[in-house]
Enzyme design. Structure first.
Site, PDB file in Angstrom:
ATOM      1  N   HIS A 113      -2.747   5.490  -8.123  1.00  0.00           N
ATOM      2  CA  HIS A 113      -2.889   5.592  -6.672  1.00  0.00           C
ATOM      3  C   HIS A 113      -4.337   5.292  -6.272  1.00  0.00           C
ATOM      4  O   HIS A 113      -5.259   5.441  -7.085  1.00  0.00           O
ATOM      5  CB  HIS A 113      -2.555   7.018  -6.195  1.00  0.00           C
ATOM      6  N   CYS A 148      -3.140  15.322  -5.026  1.00  0.00           N
ATOM      7  CA  CYS A 148      -1.663  15.169  -5.071  1.00  0.00           C
ATOM      8  C   CYS A 148      -0.939  16.471  -4.777  1.00  0.00           C
ATOM      9  O   CYS A 148       0.212  16.464  -4.341  1.00  0.00           O
ATOM     10  CB  CYS A 148      -1.222  14.710  -6.453  1.00  0.00           C
TER      11      CYS A 148
HETATM   12  N1  GLY Z   1       3.621  12.026 -12.091  1.00  0.00           N
HETATM   13  C1  GLY Z   1       3.160  11.716 -10.806  1.00  0.00           C
HETATM   14  C2  GLY Z   1       3.638  10.416 -10.369  1.00  0.00           C
HETATM   15  O1  GLY Z   1       3.715   9.558 -11.209  1.00  0.00           O
HETATM   16  O2  GLY Z   1       3.981  10.182  -9.252  1.00  0.00           O
END
Ligand code: GLY
Length: 254
Positions: free
Chosen positions: A162, A249
């Site tokens: 990300h 996250c």
């Molecule tokens: N394990 C977090 C993701 O890959 O979205």
């Protein structure tokens, strides 16, 4: 100032979550719960309320609640996760966000977008084009931002999961940068703090009001942030790191 956050309790199926680092081992569910509770306490210490959503056993990655919405001051965008096993995680969030927002938008197929790819810098939002967020999803978010008087732009990326895997905006023009983002032209005017390769995971920090929350065990990163005059709190996120997950996250903040 943030006043509200939303987190989601890790599910018992956590160990089945997506990972690019199987060498780190499977996350320990009980330990993850302890770390998650400490994370909640740390958010509260930063002066925000925390709404805790129940675990959803269907979705091993659902504790990474940041990915299912983008919360701006004017509206919330419910996303459409790009990872097949995460599609559907977003369904519960619309009802939750209705408590806090009059205006809720939705990413529509074929658009995909995960909140981990969106970095807010004042009224501008950087959107990473990753394996999870496609151009259609980014364009929908940009159109919604413009509708509500804000702006967005895309960031090409090739390596990281990300955008916020390697970037964290700490306000006051301070930007943590790591890996492929270290020399990106679009970030050259920020006061950049480079995260050393050995501490790359620690680029995912969060500024919550008067504090920066930094993952535990990254002394060089912590020292650099403190040297910039910021107050640091730490959280142990070892079990979430095993699933490529970090501090941002684990919450929605608005
Ligand atoms: N394990 C977090 C993701 O890959 O979205």
């Amino acid at each position: 100032m943030f006043t509200q956050t939303i987190v989601r309790t890790p599910s018992r199926t956590l160990a089945e979550g997506i990972t690019s680092a199987p060498d780190l081992g499977k996350p320990d569910y009980e330990k993850a719960l302890v770390q998650h509770n400490a994370y909640i306490d740390t958010l509260k210490a930063c002066g925000v309320a925390v709404e805790v959503l129940a675990a959803d056993e269907r979705y091993p990655d659902a504790c990474f609640v940041e990915d299912v919405a983008v919360c701006t001051p004017a509206f919330a965008m419910v996303t459409s996760p790009g990872a097949p096993t995460r599609m559907g995680e977003e369904e519960v969030i619309t009802g939750v966000l209705k408590k806090y927002y009059n205006a809720i938008e939705h990413i529509q197929a074929p658009g995909t977008l995960e909140g981990g790819d969106v970095m807010m810098v004042g009224h501008h939002y950087y959107i990473g084009l990753s394996e999870r967020t496609n151009r259609a999803g980014a364009d929908q978010l940009i159109a919604a931002l413009v509708k509500y008087g804000m702006t967005g732009s895309v960031v090409e990326m090739n390596e990281m999961l990300h955008l916020k895997t390697g970037l964290a905006y700490l306000e006051d023009n301070i930007l943590l940068v790591a890996g492929e983002f270290t020399d990106k032209a679009e970030f050259k005017d920020f006061r950049r703090i480079e995260i050393p390769e050995a501490e790359g995971y620690a680029a995912n920090c969060i500024r919550v009001n008067d504090h920066v929350i930094v993952p535990e065990g990254y002394p060089e990163t912590r020292a650099k942030i403190e040297a910039a005059g910021l107050n640091v709190l730490t959280c142990d996120t070892s079990e979430f790191k095993k699933l490529d997950g970090g501090l941002s996250c684990l919450s929605l903040r608005f």
